[in-house]
Write a protein that holds these residues in place. Structure first.
Motif, PDB file in Angstrom:
ATOM      1  N   ILE A  36       0.866  -1.179   0.000  1.00  0.00           N
ATOM      2  CA  ILE A  36       0.000   0.000   0.000  1.00  0.00           C
ATOM      3  C   ILE A  36       0.904   1.232   0.000  1.00  0.00           C
ATOM      4  O   ILE A  36       1.867   1.309   0.764  1.00  0.00           O
ATOM      5  N   THR A  37       0.586   2.196  -0.855  1.00  0.00           N
ATOM      6  CA  THR A  37       1.432   3.375  -1.015  1.00  0.00           C
ATOM      7  C   THR A  37       0.853   4.591  -0.310  1.00  0.00           C
ATOM      8  O   THR A  37      -0.350   4.683  -0.074  1.00  0.00           O
ATOM      9  N   SER A  38       1.740   5.518   0.023  1.00  0.00           N
ATOM     10  CA  SER A  38       1.344   6.795   0.610  1.00  0.00           C
ATOM     11  C   SER A  38       2.394   7.829   0.225  1.00  0.00           C
ATOM     12  O   SER A  38       3.455   7.483  -0.284  1.00  0.00           O
ATOM     13  N   CYS A  39       2.081   9.094   0.452  1.00  0.00           N
ATOM     14  CA  CYS A  39       3.035  10.174   0.204  1.00  0.00           C
ATOM     15  C   CYS A  39       3.545  10.675   1.542  1.00  0.00           C
ATOM     16  O   CYS A  39       2.765  10.881   2.467  1.00  0.00           O
ATOM     17  N   SER A  40       4.846  10.871   1.634  1.00  0.00           N
ATOM     18  CA  SER A  40       5.406  11.446   2.855  1.00  0.00           C
ATOM     19  C   SER A  40       6.732  12.119   2.535  1.00  0.00           C
ATOM     20  O   SER A  40       7.391  11.778   1.560  1.00  0.00           O
ATOM     21  N   GLY A  41       7.072  13.087   3.363  1.00  0.00           N
ATOM     22  CA  GLY A  41       8.331  13.795   3.199  1.00  0.00           C
ATOM     23  C   GLY A  41       8.147  15.291   3.310  1.00  0.00           C
ATOM     24  O   GLY A  41       7.046  15.790   3.513  1.00  0.00           O
ATOM     25  N   ALA A  42       9.235  16.001   3.175  1.00  0.00           N
ATOM     26  CA  ALA A  42       9.264  17.442   3.392  1.00  0.00           C
ATOM     27  C   ALA A  42       8.952  18.218   2.116  1.00  0.00           C
ATOM     28  O   ALA A  42       9.335  17.827   1.025  1.00  0.00           O
ATOM     29  N   CYS A  43       8.249  19.330   2.292  1.00  0.00           N
ATOM     30  CA  CYS A  43       7.970  20.297   1.229  1.00  0.00           C
ATOM     31  C   CYS A  43       8.275  21.689   1.778  1.00  0.00           C
ATOM     32  O   CYS A  43       8.312  21.889   2.986  1.00  0.00           O
ATOM     33  N   GLY A  44       8.453  22.634   0.887  1.00  0.00           N
ATOM     34  CA  GLY A  44       8.813  23.986   1.312  1.00  0.00           C
ATOM     35  C   GLY A  44       7.669  24.742   1.963  1.00  0.00           C
ATOM     36  O   GLY A  44       6.568  24.793   1.439  1.00  0.00           O
TER      37      GLY A  44
END
Length: 121
Positions: A36-44
């Motif tokens: 199962i996929t998801s989005c994660s991480g840093a953005c400005g």
């Protein structure tokens, strides 16, 4: 993706992440783990004082899906039948510009609509 360092803390840039889980629906279960996929991480995201606007300006972006596809898997049921289960698979993630929340009240403000407030005495 390479990590981004902010104040010495490594941050991962916005990307697709995968988590293997057993899928269950209507008492039926996948034979093995499903990725199962998801989005994660840093953005400005930033705040700065604009002398031209005479106020604080805010720039916000969120890590979210850019492209998705429907995936179908078979789930095995206790009565030896199978059902088809459809879920949304995230194919790509990215940083999408969004509204910033004002501190304290959760209301959103647009950078162009910031107005000075006057106090009544």
């Amino acid at each position: 993706m390479s990590p981004l360092c902010v104040l010495g803390i490594p941050k991962t840039l916005c990307n697709v992440t995968t988590t293997p889980v057993y899928v269950e629906s209507q008492g039926c279960k996948s034979a093995g783990p499903v990725n199962i996929t998801s989005c994660s991480g840093a953005c400005g995201t930033s705040s700065f004082f604009s002398a031209e606007m005479s106020s604080l300006q805010h720039t916000c972006s969120c890590c979210q899906e850019l492209a998705t596809s429907e995936q179908r898997i078979q789930l095995s049921c206790p009565d030896n039948t199978e059902i088809t289960y459809t879920y949304t698979h995230i194919d790509a993630c990215g940083c999408i510009k969004t509204e910033c929340s004002a501190p304290g009240n959760g209301a959103t403000t647009s950078p162009a609509s910031s107005k000075p407030r006057r106090r009544k005495r």
